[in-house]
Design a protein around this motif. Structure first.
Motif, mmCIF file in Angstrom:
data_model
loop_
_atom_site.group_PDB
_atom_site.id
_atom_site.type_symbol
_atom_site.label_atom_id
_atom_site.label_comp_id
_atom_site.label_asym_id
_atom_site.label_seq_id
_atom_site.Cartn_x
_atom_site.Cartn_y
_atom_site.Cartn_z
ATOM 1 N N ALA A 573 -64.485 74.470 58.150
ATOM 2 C CA ALA A 573 -64.274 75.386 57.031
ATOM 3 C C ALA A 573 -63.206 76.409 57.393
ATOM 4 C CB ALA A 573 -65.580 76.081 56.673
ATOM 5 N N VAL A 574 -62.451 76.849 56.392
ATOM 6 C CA VAL A 574 -61.403 77.846 56.595
ATOM 7 C C VAL A 574 -61.676 79.036 55.695
ATOM 8 C CG1 VAL A 574 -58.948 78.374 56.332
ATOM 9 C CG2 VAL A 574 -59.656 76.169 57.289
ATOM 10 N N VAL A 575 -61.713 80.226 56.287
ATOM 11 C CA VAL A 575 -61.801 81.484 55.551
ATOM 12 C C VAL A 575 -60.517 82.233 55.821
ATOM 13 C CG1 VAL A 575 -62.942 83.725 55.438
ATOM 14 C CG2 VAL A 575 -64.315 81.637 55.550
ATOM 15 N N ALA A 576 -59.758 82.512 54.758
ATOM 16 C CA ALA A 576 -58.422 83.080 54.927
ATOM 17 C C ALA A 576 -58.317 84.443 54.264
ATOM 18 C CB ALA A 576 -57.372 82.137 54.349
ATOM 19 N N CYS A 577 -58.039 85.452 55.081
ATOM 20 C CA CYS A 577 -57.607 86.740 54.556
ATOM 21 C C CYS A 577 -56.097 86.670 54.288
ATOM 22 C CB CYS A 577 -57.935 87.824 55.569
ATOM 23 S SG CYS A 577 -57.544 89.488 55.048
ATOM 24 N N ASN A 578 -55.459 85.787 55.020
ATOM 25 C CA ASN A 578 -54.026 85.517 54.925
ATOM 26 C C ASN A 578 -53.697 84.902 53.560
ATOM 27 O OD1 ASN A 578 -51.397 84.654 55.328
ATOM 28 N ND2 ASN A 578 -51.817 83.590 57.247
ATOM 29 N N LYS A 579 -52.736 85.516 52.826
ATOM 30 C CA LYS A 579 -52.393 85.032 51.473
ATOM 31 C C LYS A 579 -51.343 83.935 51.468
ATOM 32 C CE LYS A 579 -51.680 89.321 50.078
ATOM 33 N NZ LYS A 579 -52.513 90.153 50.959
#
Length: 813
Positions: A573-579
């Motif tokens: 899974a990937v959780v991105a704060c990066n836009k």
């Protein structure tokens, strides 16, 4: 009457033998006891290797035999008092000389037959049992040594001989009766065919020997003493939290041992099961541990699944083709061909259409199995009725076992769901009609991961292990680590989650540790890590192949975002704060969403818009529930809102911007915020999540910054802000004259989006925003005149970290 069997690890050294002698002596004081002994740990393998080297004309076998002799002599000298050593040392020397002569003959012939191999490996048990008997003599214990070769009668299938129980039972009963002593010692593993030639009962055959003695004598119980405290819920070498099974049925024990539970040799069950003789599995090194009791019908137990086990490597052979449909005999011919080559079939599955048959065999036998099947079906393959036989190797079987599974629906579903969520692809499935076993064929490299996932699913209802890798440990990343450390206890108690950070990365270094990193000292661990190389980080993370893994990106790096695709494709899974990823070219954004869907994982980026505010989640809930978004109005930059809430013309615009930067509300280069590009990315993401195929270039950006402010470095930027103070003052005055406030607004409507500075009148939902607040207004079929409003702090390390934290929890629940 009872029978005790001691395995190779239990008699591997003189110290271990002393433990066994103490246990055997104590048992004989209770009732007549037969002790069956394996070879010293590792000796059987060493004998096989010596024989193969001799057959290959490799003279190194002589040194190998010398080391075996030396080992046995050292055990004798350490175990026995000097006065009792002479006869035993002579026995060892004599038999080691026989071993050397036997290997010399193999060397001369250049051939190692099955018959000769059986004779060769029999020396391990003959030596260990004689040494054990001498140890009893040294203690003054009355005993008799029994030669299993004279008692256990078999056929002449060397290496895996079948027992003639009629003759064997009579001979064992007569020998024990004639001995007339309370303690008897016998070598395990070995037997003899009718002509007197030595045979063996298969690897692990000492367990079988003990069961044969117990069955013949009608023993009260059989005890298998090994180096673990009973059968375990899983292989403890793979699953750290595996625990002993207190009681288990014969059928369950047989299923588990067949599929790789090494603590018990599968044929052991039958001789004692027929007479209902209880079988205890005990630990030589922890004799007071309860161990596992194998019995006919254990008491009722809440555990639906009793245990899981794995076996590998195996290979899958697939025979398929339209010529099989409706034609009888293909299965019979396949199994007959494999039987002729003495290939053991571990698992069978056949499609209901009769179009294919799939069997699993040991990988060591795969080439012979394929050759046998190809030869058998050569005519059908040549005329196109059958496809060429397909073989897939480097696989393993993982099996769930439990008597009560047949009475509880949904076990298969939970099993497949748990494996699928962790990206473990199932190559084949088999479930017996008794429903005591569900077997899946998976990649060999996924066995550890699968075992932990399934053990967690069926045996660890209290806690679920989640493994996090966090890229970016700046303001937001470090706050996230603080929050994770602070919430550990609460998460375990309330959500039954154990969030373990196994990896960290900053702009220069990274560290991975599958045991987890100490969140109180993560800086030191990261400082001692490897130089950052993102492909290497990705490769090493995937190689760890940990269950329930989440990659957390708290950077603004395009290079880090490029790692998402290979991770998602392996169900990380990937959780991105990066836009960067969600606002990149639409095709790249869509591919990541598709990968997450295809590989049953999560790609979450709530904090891309509104920091910790539930903007994207709310939007997705609206759409999933059948609503339709017509219009969005939003203030999406906490930085710009802070600036325009604090700028009133009494102090320079540049000073307010510098204050925002000093308080951590801007990027290191404030132009990234003030140009409106960041807001354009956010409205683009919301438009895409609403279903629009927009690119960043489609977003109209009405920038309020003069062009000269964008030239040069950050210092030049502040100089130009000062030069253009009249421009900013004019913007403020124009709004103030109307009693309005300046807001940098993002708008989406009818498939189009734009961002720019606007003057907002009192009464509008965007007018009263304070400080660094964000607000998003959704106008939908359900929210027409009055929009759905989400409002709150839209910047700051704490709230952003909390949004990332919330996404992590969504990803794993």
């Amino acid at each position: 009457m009872q029978v005790l069997k001691f395995g190779g690890s239990s008699v591997a050294t003189a110290e271990n033998m002393q433990r066994v002698l103490t246990l055997a002596e104590a048992a004989a004081r209770r009732t007549t006891t037969v002790v069956v002994v394996s070879a010293l740990g590792g000796v059987t393998d060493a004998l096989i290797e010596a024989g193969r080297r001799a057959a290959a004309a490799d003279g190194a076998y002589r040194e190998q035999l010398r080391q075996l002799e030396k080992r046995h002599l050292e055990v004798v000298r350490s175990l026995l008092p000097i006065a009792g050593q002479s006869a035993v040392l002579s026995f060892v020397k004599t038999h080691c000389n026989e071993l050397e002569h036997l290997c010399d003959g193999i060397f001369a012939l250049g051939e190692l037959s099955d018959r000769t191999l059986d004779r060769l490996v029999s020396y391990g048990e003959l030596l260990s049992s004689r040494v054990m008997a001498a140890g009893l003599a040294a203690r003054g214990v009355a005993y008799a040594w029994l030669d299993s070769r004279q008692l256990i009668r078999t056929d002449a299938r060397y290496g895996h001989a079948a027992v003639d129980f009629g003759v064997t039972n009579q001979q064992i009963q007569a020998a024990v009766t004639a001995a007339g002593v309370p303690l008897l010692v016998a070598p395990g593993f070995v037997a003899a065919e009718a002509g007197g030639s030595t045979t063996t009962l298969g690897r692990g055959g000492s367990d079988y020997t003990a069961a044969i003695f117990a069955g013949a004598l009608g023993a009260e119980q059989l005890e298998i003493w090994t180096d673990v405290s009973g059968m375990m819920t899983a292989d403890p070498r793979l699953v750290r939290h595996a625990r002993p099974i207190p009681r288990i049925s014969y059928q369950e024990a047989m299923e588990l041992s067949h599929f790789g539970a090494k603590v018990l040799y599968p044929p052991t069950i039958q001789p004692v099961r027929q007479q209902g003789i209880p079988l205890w599995i005990k630990n030589t090194f922890a004799p007071n541990d309860a161990g596992t009791l194998v019995e006919v019908e254990p008491p009722a137990n809440k555990a639906i699944v009793r245990g899981l086990s794995s076996i590998g490597p195996v290979a899958l052979l697939r025979l398929e083709g339209s010529g099989m449909v409706g034609i009888p005999g293909f299965s019979r011919r396949l199994f007959a061909a494999l039987a002729r080559e003495q290939v053991n079939v571990i698992l069978i599955t056949q499609s209901s259409s009769e179009h294919s048959i799939c069997v699993a065999v040991s990988e060591a036998e795969a080439a012979r199995a394929k050759q046998a099947a190809d030869t058998e079906f050569e005519a059908e393959i040549n005329n196109g009725r059958l496809d060429p036989l397909d073989m897939e190797s480097s696989l393993a079987i993982v099996a769930l076992v439990g008597e009560q599974m047949k009475d509880h629906p949904g076990i298969s579903g939970r099993m497949f769901s748990a494996l699928g969520t962790n990206g473990i692809n199932i190559r084949a499935i088999a479930q017996g009609s008794s429903e005591k076993n569900i077997s899946t064929v998976i990649r060999q490299q996924d066995v550890r991961k699968a075992s932990n996932v399934l053990h967690e699913t069926f045996f660890e209802a209290t806690t679920r292990q989640v493994n996090l890798v966090v890229a970016g440990v700046g303001n937001v990343g470090s706050k996230l680590l603080e929050q994770l450390a602070r919430q550990q206890t609460w998460l375990r108690e309330k959500l039954r989650l154990n969030l373990r950070v196994v990896g960290l990365a900053n702009s220069s270094r990274f560290v991975l540790n599958e045991e987890g990193l100490d969140l109180e000292n993560w800086q030191q661990a990261l400082a001692g890590g490897q130089p950052l190389n993102l492909p290497t980080l990705t490769e090493q993370l995937l190689a760890l192949n940990l269950r329930n893994t989440v990659f957390v990106d708290v950077t603004a790096s395009a290079e880090v975002a490029a790692c998402y695709a290979p991770l998602l494709a392996r169900s990380v899974a990937v959780v991105a704060c990066n836009k960067v990823a969600a606002s990149s070219e639409y095709v790249a954004y869509a591919r990541l969403k598709t990968l997450a869907s295809d590989f049953n994982t999560q790609f979450l980026f709530e904090t891309n818009v509104g920091a910790g505010l539930p903007v994207i989640g709310t939007l997705n809930d609206l759409l999933r529930s059948g609503d339709e978004v017509h219009r969005i109005e939003a203030v999406l930059s906490g930085t710009l809102n802070f600036v325009f809430n604090n700028y009133d013309g009494t102090r320079p615009f540049a000073e307010v911007v510098r204050q925002a930067q000093n308080e951590g509300y801007t990027e290191p280069d404030p132009r990234l915020d003030l140009t409106g590009v960041d807001v354009a990315r956010k409205i683009l993401i919301l438009a895409r999540e609403s279903g629009q195929h927009l690119e960043l270039s489609d977003i109209e950006n009405d920038s309020f910054l003069p062009a000269s402010c964008l030239e040069g470095d950050v210092a030049a930027f502040y100089e130009q802000l000062a030069v253009h103070e009249p421009h900013f003052r004019a913007l403020y005055d124009a709004a103030a004259e109307k009693g309005e406030k300046l807001r940098f607004v993002a708008r989406y409507r009818d498939g189009q989006a734009r961002v720019g500075l606007q003057s907002i009148a009192p009464g509008h939902d965007l007018y009263a925003l304070q400080g660094k607040d964000n607000a998003v207004l959704f106008f939908t079929n359900r929210y027409t005149e009055q929009p759905l409003v989400i409002k709150g702090a839209g910047a700051g390390a704490d709230v952003t970290a909390s949004g990332v934290f919330a996404d992590i929890l969504r990803a794993v629940q």
